[in-house]
Design a protein around this motif. Sequence first.
Motif, PDB file in Angstrom:
ATOM      1  N   ALA A 188       0.738  -1.258  -0.014  1.00 53.91           N
ATOM      2  CA  ALA A 188       0.153  -0.023   0.049  1.00 53.91           C
ATOM      3  C   ALA A 188       0.877   1.224  -0.090  1.00 53.91           C
ATOM      4  CB  ALA A 188      -0.996  -0.062   1.155  1.00 53.91           C
ATOM      5  N   GLY A 189       0.525   1.998  -0.977  1.00 56.27           N
ATOM      6  CA  GLY A 189       1.439   3.502  -1.066  1.00 56.27           C
ATOM      7  C   GLY A 189       2.358   3.413  -1.871  1.00 56.27           C
ATOM      8  N   HIS A 190       2.810   2.326  -2.443  1.00 59.94           N
ATOM      9  CA  HIS A 190       3.986   2.110  -3.106  1.00 59.94           C
ATOM     10  C   HIS A 190       4.067   3.237  -4.175  1.00 59.94           C
ATOM     11  CE1 HIS A 190       7.304  -0.035  -5.104  1.00 59.94           C
ATOM     12  NE2 HIS A 190       6.938   0.034  -6.230  1.00 59.94           N
ATOM     13  N   VAL A 191       3.126   3.738  -4.770  1.00 58.30           N
ATOM     14  CA  VAL A 191       2.984   4.697  -5.874  1.00 58.30           C
ATOM     15  C   VAL A 191       2.270   5.728  -5.458  1.00 58.30           C
ATOM     16  CG1 VAL A 191       2.074   5.006  -8.382  1.00 58.30           C
ATOM     17  CG2 VAL A 191       3.177   3.106  -7.862  1.00 58.30           C
ATOM     18  N   THR A 192       1.225   5.649  -4.570  1.00 58.41           N
ATOM     19  CA  THR A 192       0.248   6.482  -4.379  1.00 58.41           C
ATOM     20  C   THR A 192       0.785   7.608  -3.103  1.00 58.41           C
ATOM     21  OG1 THR A 192      -0.848   5.253  -2.728  1.00 58.41           O
ATOM     22  CG2 THR A 192      -1.933   5.382  -5.091  1.00 58.41           C
ATOM     23  N   ALA A 193       1.779   7.005  -2.563  1.00 63.71           N
ATOM     24  CA  ALA A 193       2.269   7.808  -1.389  1.00 63.71           C
ATOM     25  C   ALA A 193       3.431   8.725  -1.738  1.00 63.71           C
ATOM     26  CB  ALA A 193       2.748   6.952  -0.182  1.00 63.71           C
ATOM     27  N   VAL A 194       3.707   8.860  -3.169  1.00 66.46           N
ATOM     28  CA  VAL A 194       5.054   9.689  -3.607  1.00 66.46           C
ATOM     29  C   VAL A 194       4.284  10.980  -3.737  1.00 66.46           C
ATOM     30  CG1 VAL A 194       6.411   9.998  -5.774  1.00 66.46           C
ATOM     31  CG2 VAL A 194       5.746   7.640  -4.909  1.00 66.46           C
ATOM     32  N   PRO A 195       4.928  11.884  -3.286  1.00 66.74           N
ATOM     33  CA  PRO A 195       4.502  13.464  -2.976  1.00 66.74           C
ATOM     34  C   PRO A 195       4.579  14.013  -4.571  1.00 66.74           C
ATOM     35  CG  PRO A 195       6.112  13.214  -1.281  1.00 66.74           C
ATOM     36  CD  PRO A 195       6.150  11.765  -2.118  1.00 66.74           C
ATOM     37  N   GLY A 196       3.676  14.850  -4.779  1.00 64.36           N
ATOM     38  CA  GLY A 196       3.588  15.409  -5.993  1.00 64.36           C
ATOM     39  C   GLY A 196       3.316  14.871  -7.263  1.00 64.36           C
ATOM     40  N   LEU A 197       2.898  13.270  -7.429  1.00 66.07           N
ATOM     41  CA  LEU A 197       2.738  12.649  -8.269  1.00 66.07           C
ATOM     42  C   LEU A 197       1.261  12.567  -8.749  1.00 66.07           C
ATOM     43  CD1 LEU A 197       4.696  10.804 -10.114  1.00 66.07           C
ATOM     44  CD2 LEU A 197       3.961   8.768  -8.742  1.00 66.07           C
ATOM     45  N   SER A 198       1.032  13.174  -9.936  1.00 67.05           N
ATOM     46  CA  SER A 198      -0.336  12.991 -10.407  1.00 67.05           C
ATOM     47  C   SER A 198      -1.035  11.766 -10.344  1.00 67.05           C
ATOM     48  CB  SER A 198      -0.731  14.084 -11.421  1.00 67.05           C
ATOM     49  OG  SER A 198       0.058  13.357 -12.665  1.00 67.05           O
ATOM     50  N   ARG A 199      -2.307  11.773 -10.494  1.00 65.93           N
ATOM     51  CA  ARG A 199      -3.025  10.112 -10.685  1.00 65.93           C
ATOM     52  C   ARG A 199      -2.637   9.860 -12.109  1.00 65.93           C
ATOM     53  NH1 ARG A 199      -4.881   5.765  -8.816  1.00 65.93           N
ATOM     54  NH2 ARG A 199      -6.546   5.092  -9.931  1.00 65.93           N
ATOM     55  N   PRO A 200      -2.673  10.524 -13.331  1.00 68.07           N
ATOM     56  CA  PRO A 200      -2.028  10.048 -14.506  1.00 68.07           C
ATOM     57  C   PRO A 200      -0.486   9.603 -14.468  1.00 68.07           C
ATOM     58  CG  PRO A 200      -3.270  12.172 -14.806  1.00 68.07           C
ATOM     59  CD  PRO A 200      -3.054  11.955 -13.349  1.00 68.07           C
TER      60      PRO A 200
END
Length: 53
Positions: free
Chosen positions: A5-17
């Motif tokens: 969980a959060g592997h990609v979504t917890a990266v600050p400033g990374l948009s959904r696309p």
Amino acid sequence: MGLPAGHVTAVPGLSRPAQLKALGNGVVPQQAAYVLRFLLYRAGIAERFGLAA
């Protein structure tokens, strides 16, 4: 999807696309493995391939 969980979504400033692009086709192997196991069980021959019932 096989990632913590959060592997990609917890990266600050990374948009959904950008998150989706970073993931790419990473989930494809897990989906293929699931379908093969499902079909082997459905055909009743999973034991031949070392899969427990």
